[in-house]
Design an enzyme around this catalytic site. Structure first.
Site, mmCIF file in Angstrom:
data_model
loop_
_atom_site.group_PDB
_atom_site.id
_atom_site.type_symbol
_atom_site.label_atom_id
_atom_site.label_comp_id
_atom_site.label_asym_id
_atom_site.label_seq_id
_atom_site.Cartn_x
_atom_site.Cartn_y
_atom_site.Cartn_z
ATOM 1 N N GLN A 103 0.796 -1.127 -0.128
ATOM 2 C CA GLN A 103 0.045 -0.076 -0.099
ATOM 3 C C GLN A 103 1.014 1.316 -0.003
ATOM 4 O O GLN A 103 0.364 2.277 -0.158
ATOM 5 C CB GLN A 103 -0.822 0.051 1.121
ATOM 6 N N ASN A 104 2.185 1.107 0.098
ATOM 7 C CA ASN A 104 2.863 2.203 0.140
ATOM 8 C C ASN A 104 3.531 2.889 -0.985
ATOM 9 O O ASN A 104 3.457 1.990 -2.192
ATOM 10 C CB ASN A 104 4.571 1.729 0.940
ATOM 11 N N VAL A 105 3.380 4.230 -1.041
ATOM 12 C CA VAL A 105 3.710 4.827 -2.517
ATOM 13 C C VAL A 105 5.093 5.468 -2.487
ATOM 14 O O VAL A 105 5.541 6.381 -3.288
ATOM 15 C CB VAL A 105 2.640 5.881 -2.700
ATOM 16 N N HIS A 121 -1.712 1.313 -4.136
ATOM 17 C CA HIS A 121 -2.108 2.647 -3.992
ATOM 18 C C HIS A 121 -1.097 3.704 -4.750
ATOM 19 O O HIS A 121 -1.155 4.809 -4.387
ATOM 20 C CB HIS A 121 -1.787 3.221 -2.588
ATOM 21 N N CYS A 150 -1.382 19.476 -17.524
ATOM 22 C CA CYS A 150 -1.408 18.438 -18.611
ATOM 23 C C CYS A 150 -1.552 19.232 -19.992
ATOM 24 O O CYS A 150 -2.097 20.421 -20.006
ATOM 25 C CB CYS A 150 -2.470 17.628 -18.473
ATOM 26 N N GLY A 189 3.488 -4.273 8.735
ATOM 27 C CA GLY A 189 3.325 -2.685 8.880
ATOM 28 C C GLY A 189 1.948 -2.200 8.505
ATOM 29 O O GLY A 189 1.943 -0.811 8.142
#
Ligand code: OAD
Length: 246
Positions: A103-105, A121, A150, A189
């Site tokens: 889930q870590n970015v 994520h 953009c 974690g």
């Protein structure tokens, strides 16, 4: 710090043919990356997720949201993978089938050398178009006090999943399939409060896997685990590797 691993767990990891790992912010805590829900030190103790991590928050105040993620991204420039990240690479090398769903970015699993990796994520290093969700470029400086745009005119935004948004479907499907098929799952974690990631351990358990929690604190999952390692992942994961492959 050393940590005792039950011989039965070490034997199970050594014999495992198919391992799924789910990680959350706690795995990067020992690298100096703040978690979200830890009292005092967690990001959500200081910041309101509704102001920073939803599509509506971004529509209301794009610059605030852009700057908050830019600040988190800058923090990452100063951190490195810890012993827990490295231990997961060691497990991947020894197990025939392996998937790490994070889930870590923060990109620290990839930096450590994890290969079979899905980022549920997103990843803070990338920027996408807020309208088309296409990958546009790397980070740029805000212009005229607003986030960069953009070519289509929409704001750029970090490539992370916000509350109320869907997870990348392919990454989620891969993790769900691994939960159905693995024989051992490590859950390290994570407070296990954000779905659908938090549903993966129970899916694995229902499908017959042995499920192991690595977390210094109890979580809603703890009572359903086969083993619980109450220690920081930077301690428990290397101990687990050393016990399984002495
Ligand atoms: P949380 O901050 O909710 O939970 C971190 C967990 O790590 C807690 O259960 C801590 O007890 C545990 N922990 C702390 N230090 C640890 C250590 N050294 N070793 C092992 N565990 C430790 O983080 P997540 O569960 O990852 O999403 O949060 C899930 C999602 O909620 C995040 O991806 C983020 C957040 O809101 C979005 O931003 C959409």
């Amino acid at each position: 710090m050393s940590f005792a691993i039950a011989p039965a767990l070490a034997a199970m990891l050594r014999a495992a043919r198919n391992v799924l790992v789910l990680t959350g912010a706690g795995v990067s805590a020992e690298s100096g990356v703040p978690t979200f829900r830890d009292a005092q030190t967690g990001l959500w103790a200081q910041f309101d997720p509704l102001e920073l991590a939803t599509p509506r928050a971004f529509a209301r105040n794009p610059r605030l949201v852009w700057d908050w993620y830019a600040w988190r991204r800058e923090l990452l420039a100063t951190v490195a993978p810890n012993a827990g990240h490295h231990a997961l690479v060691a497990i991947e090398r020894r197990v025939p089938r392996f998937l790490l769903a994070t889930q870590n970015v923060d990109g620290l699993h990839a930096a450590a050398g994890s290969r079979a990796l899905v980022e549920l994520h997103g990843n803070l290093a990338r920027v996408i178009c807020s309208r088309e969700h296409t990958l546009v470029s790397t980070w740029a400086e805000p212009a005229d006090g607003m986030p960069p745009r953009c070519a289509c005119g929409a704001w750029l935004r970090p490539d992370v999943v916000w509350f109320e948004e869907n997870l990348p479907p392919q990454a989620l499907a891969e993790a769900q399939r691994a939960a159905e098929e693995c024989d051992l799952m490590l859950v390290a974690g994570t407070a296990a409060e954000v779905y659908p990631a938090a549903a993966l351990p129970l899916a694995a358990r229902r499908a017959g896997a042995c499920v192991v929690e690595i977390n210094p604190q109890p979580t809603p999952l703890s009572g359903d685990m086969d083993f619980v390692l109450r220690a920081p992942s930077g301690v428990a994961l290397p101990a687990l590797v050393a016990a399984a492959w002495p």
